[in-house]
Design an enzyme around this catalytic site. Structure first.
Site, PDB file in Angstrom:
ATOM      1  N   ASP A 268      -0.989  -6.103  -0.087  1.00 31.33           N
ATOM      2  CA  ASP A 268      -1.449  -5.254   1.163  1.00 31.33           C
ATOM      3  C   ASP A 268      -3.130  -5.272   1.091  1.00 31.33           C
ATOM      4  O   ASP A 268      -3.631  -4.741  -0.144  1.00 31.33           O
ATOM      5  CB  ASP A 268      -1.024  -4.015   1.368  1.00 31.33           C
ATOM      6  CG  ASP A 268       0.422  -4.154   2.154  1.00 31.33           C
ATOM      7  OD1 ASP A 268       0.531  -4.730   3.030  1.00 31.33           O
ATOM      8  OD2 ASP A 268       1.279  -3.306   1.899  1.00 31.33           O
TER       9      ASP A 268
ATOM     10  N   GLU B  88      -1.627  -5.583   8.708  1.00 33.25           N
ATOM     11  CA  GLU B  88      -0.560  -4.801   9.588  1.00 33.25           C
ATOM     12  C   GLU B  88      -1.167  -5.293  10.968  1.00 33.25           C
ATOM     13  O   GLU B  88      -2.777  -4.952  11.047  1.00 33.25           O
ATOM     14  CB  GLU B  88      -0.594  -3.450   9.430  1.00 33.25           C
ATOM     15  CG  GLU B  88       0.315  -2.981   8.240  1.00 33.25           C
ATOM     16  CD  GLU B  88       0.362  -1.588   8.026  1.00 33.25           C
ATOM     17  OE1 GLU B  88       0.143  -0.927   8.905  1.00 33.25           O
ATOM     18  OE2 GLU B  88       0.943  -1.282   6.940  1.00 33.25           O
TER      19      GLU B  88
ATOM     20  N   GLU C 187       9.192  -4.332  10.543  1.00 29.45           N
ATOM     21  CA  GLU C 187       9.452  -3.080  10.083  1.00 29.45           C
ATOM     22  C   GLU C 187      10.162  -2.089  11.162  1.00 29.45           C
ATOM     23  O   GLU C 187       9.346  -1.801  12.214  1.00 29.45           O
ATOM     24  CB  GLU C 187       8.276  -2.463   9.315  1.00 29.45           C
ATOM     25  CG  GLU C 187       8.743  -0.842   8.737  1.00 29.45           C
ATOM     26  CD  GLU C 187       7.757  -0.302   7.678  1.00 29.45           C
ATOM     27  OE1 GLU C 187       6.621  -0.997   7.073  1.00 29.45           O
ATOM     28  OE2 GLU C 187       7.759   0.804   7.341  1.00 29.45           O
TER      29      GLU C 187
ATOM     30  N   ASP D  32       0.894  -1.190  -0.094  1.00 27.85           N
ATOM     31  CA  ASP D  32      -0.050   0.067  -0.011  1.00 27.85           C
ATOM     32  C   ASP D  32       0.928   1.100   0.001  1.00 27.85           C
ATOM     33  O   ASP D  32       0.384   2.284  -0.266  1.00 27.85           O
ATOM     34  CB  ASP D  32      -1.042   0.030   1.245  1.00 27.85           C
ATOM     35  CG  ASP D  32      -0.302   0.048   2.638  1.00 27.85           C
ATOM     36  OD1 ASP D  32       0.963  -0.222   2.514  1.00 27.85           O
ATOM     37  OD2 ASP D  32      -1.091  -0.420   3.611  1.00 27.85           O
ATOM     38  N   SER D  33       2.135   0.921  -0.015  1.00 20.08           N
ATOM     39  CA  SER D  33       3.155   2.153  -0.377  1.00 20.08           C
ATOM     40  C   SER D  33       2.746   2.658  -1.511  1.00 20.08           C
ATOM     41  O   SER D  33       3.374   3.945  -2.158  1.00 20.08           O
ATOM     42  CB  SER D  33       4.605   1.709  -0.041  1.00 20.08           C
ATOM     43  OG  SER D  33       4.752   0.428  -0.706  1.00 20.08           O
TER      44      SER D  33
ATOM     45  N   LYS E 260      -1.317  -9.411   2.724  1.00 18.13           N
ATOM     46  CA  LYS E 260      -0.527  -8.946   4.042  1.00 18.13           C
ATOM     47  C   LYS E 260      -1.207  -8.105   4.798  1.00 18.13           C
ATOM     48  O   LYS E 260      -2.300  -7.291   4.263  1.00 18.13           O
ATOM     49  CB  LYS E 260       0.712  -8.195   3.562  1.00 18.13           C
ATOM     50  CG  LYS E 260       1.465  -7.876   4.702  1.00 18.13           C
ATOM     51  CD  LYS E 260       2.850  -7.274   4.359  1.00 18.13           C
ATOM     52  CE  LYS E 260       3.310  -5.887   3.684  1.00 18.13           C
ATOM     53  NZ  LYS E 260       2.661  -4.729   4.617  1.00 18.13           N
TER      54      LYS E 260
HETATM   55  O1  KIV Z   1       3.620  -1.161   1.663  1.00 16.73           O
HETATM   56  C1  KIV Z   1       4.779  -1.383   1.519  1.00 16.73           C
HETATM   57  O2  KIV Z   1       5.583  -1.142   0.784  1.00 16.73           O
HETATM   58  C2  KIV Z   1       5.400  -2.269   2.574  1.00 16.73           C
HETATM   59  C3  KIV Z   1       6.784  -2.606   2.740  1.00 16.73           C
HETATM   60  C4  KIV Z   1       7.324  -1.243   3.174  1.00 16.73           C
HETATM   61  C5  KIV Z   1       6.947  -3.813   3.764  1.00 16.73           C
HETATM   62  O3  KIV Z   1       4.332  -2.709   3.604  1.00 16.73           O
END
Ligand code: KIV
Length: 272
Positions: free
Chosen positions: A91, A123, A190, A52-53, A121
């Site tokens: 994510d 969090e 992280e 989600d980056s 993924k």
């Molecule tokens: O969203 C992302 O890129 C991440 C990584 C930094 C692990 O969660």
């Protein structure tokens, strides 16, 4: 949807596990689009995260919170179309799984069905256990994410190193053990102290993937645009720049602008 390439052995969650078992480090990077995902895959990383980056690096938002489930599915489907070998993890974005486990399952199923990705993924630790269990029970592999969890940035207030204090470190270890016990196939750690990464990685049988978490994780992940130097403003201590694409791209584009203005592009050979 991904196409099967019979001559290429796909990376699965089992292969990632075997790598930890034999002590081989796992390389992971993010990708969000078809063109860069095909380069990342061909270069040999085992795991591609559609993070989600994307909210930051693709859309220019300050945080990861605004990106939607539909937008994540769009990015994930583009990546899946490019990837022949790597395991593609996506994510679950903020707001798509924290409410209740039914909503979480619906979100995970949409990602799997509409993008063709291989895992999701999420969090968090104990707070999201019900959602993790429910998604796993539907046969969807889940990767955990502990330490600095950017979807909670407004709770933390800063992007500084997490779990330096004993109580937070202990909670992180307990969360990691819980995620392993529920059946997660891996956990991202992280921005936590290197010694804690070592302790967690030695305590878990599933692989840990570190970012800003030191050398003791079973694998490493970086945001592609950061490590390629496309986005040069973000320079935390943990980031290594493997290229300066920002300068290379800037120079190429200014050369192009000069050629157009100077009438040397296109030339006769480049014309019909
Ligand atoms: O969203 C992302 O890129 C991440 C990584 C930094 C692990 O969660």
């Amino acid at each position: 949807m991904s196409v099967h390439h019979p001559d290429i052995k796909r990376v699965t969650t089992h292969i990632i596990q075997e790598m930890k078992n034999r002590g081989e480090k796992i390389s992971c990077l993010t990708a969000y689009d078809y063109s860069l995902a095909s380069i990342v895959d061909a270069a040999g990383v085992e795991l591609i995260l559609v993070g989600d980056s994307a909210s930051n690096v693709m859309a220019g938002h300050e945080t990861t919170l605004p990106i939607t489930l539909d937008q994540m599915i769009y990015h994930a489907a583009s990546v899946v179309r490019a990837v022949k070998r790597a395991l593609v993890v996506v994510d679950l974005p903020f707001g798509s799984y924290q409410g209740n486990s039914e909503e979480a399952l619906r979100s995970a199923i949409r990602i799997m069905k509409e993008s063709g990705a291989h895992a999701v993924k999420m969090e968090g630790g104990l707070e999201i256990k019900d959602s993790v269990v429910r998604i796993l029970s539907a046969g969807v592999p889940v990767m955990g994410h502990l330490g600095l969890t950017p979807q909670s940035i407004y709770k933390f207030g800063t992007y500084s190193v997490r779990a330096k204090a004993e109580a937070e470190a202990q909670k992180l270890l307990e969360d990691a053990l819980m995620l392993e016990e529920t059946g997660c196939f891996s956990v991202v750690l992280e921005k936590i102290p290197s010694t804690l990464t070592k302790q967690v990685s030695e305590s878990l049988t599933i692989p840990t993937i570190g970012i800003g978490a030191g050398p003791h994780a079973d694998g490493q992940i970086l945001v592609l645009h950061d490590m390629l130097g496309i986005n040069k403003e973000f320079k935390p201590r943990f980031l290594r720049h493997y290229a300066d694409l920002s300068t290379i791209m800037h120079d190429a584009i200014t050369n192009y602008v000069g050629d157009v203005k100077g009438r040397s592009f296109p030339n006769e050979k480049e014309s019909y």
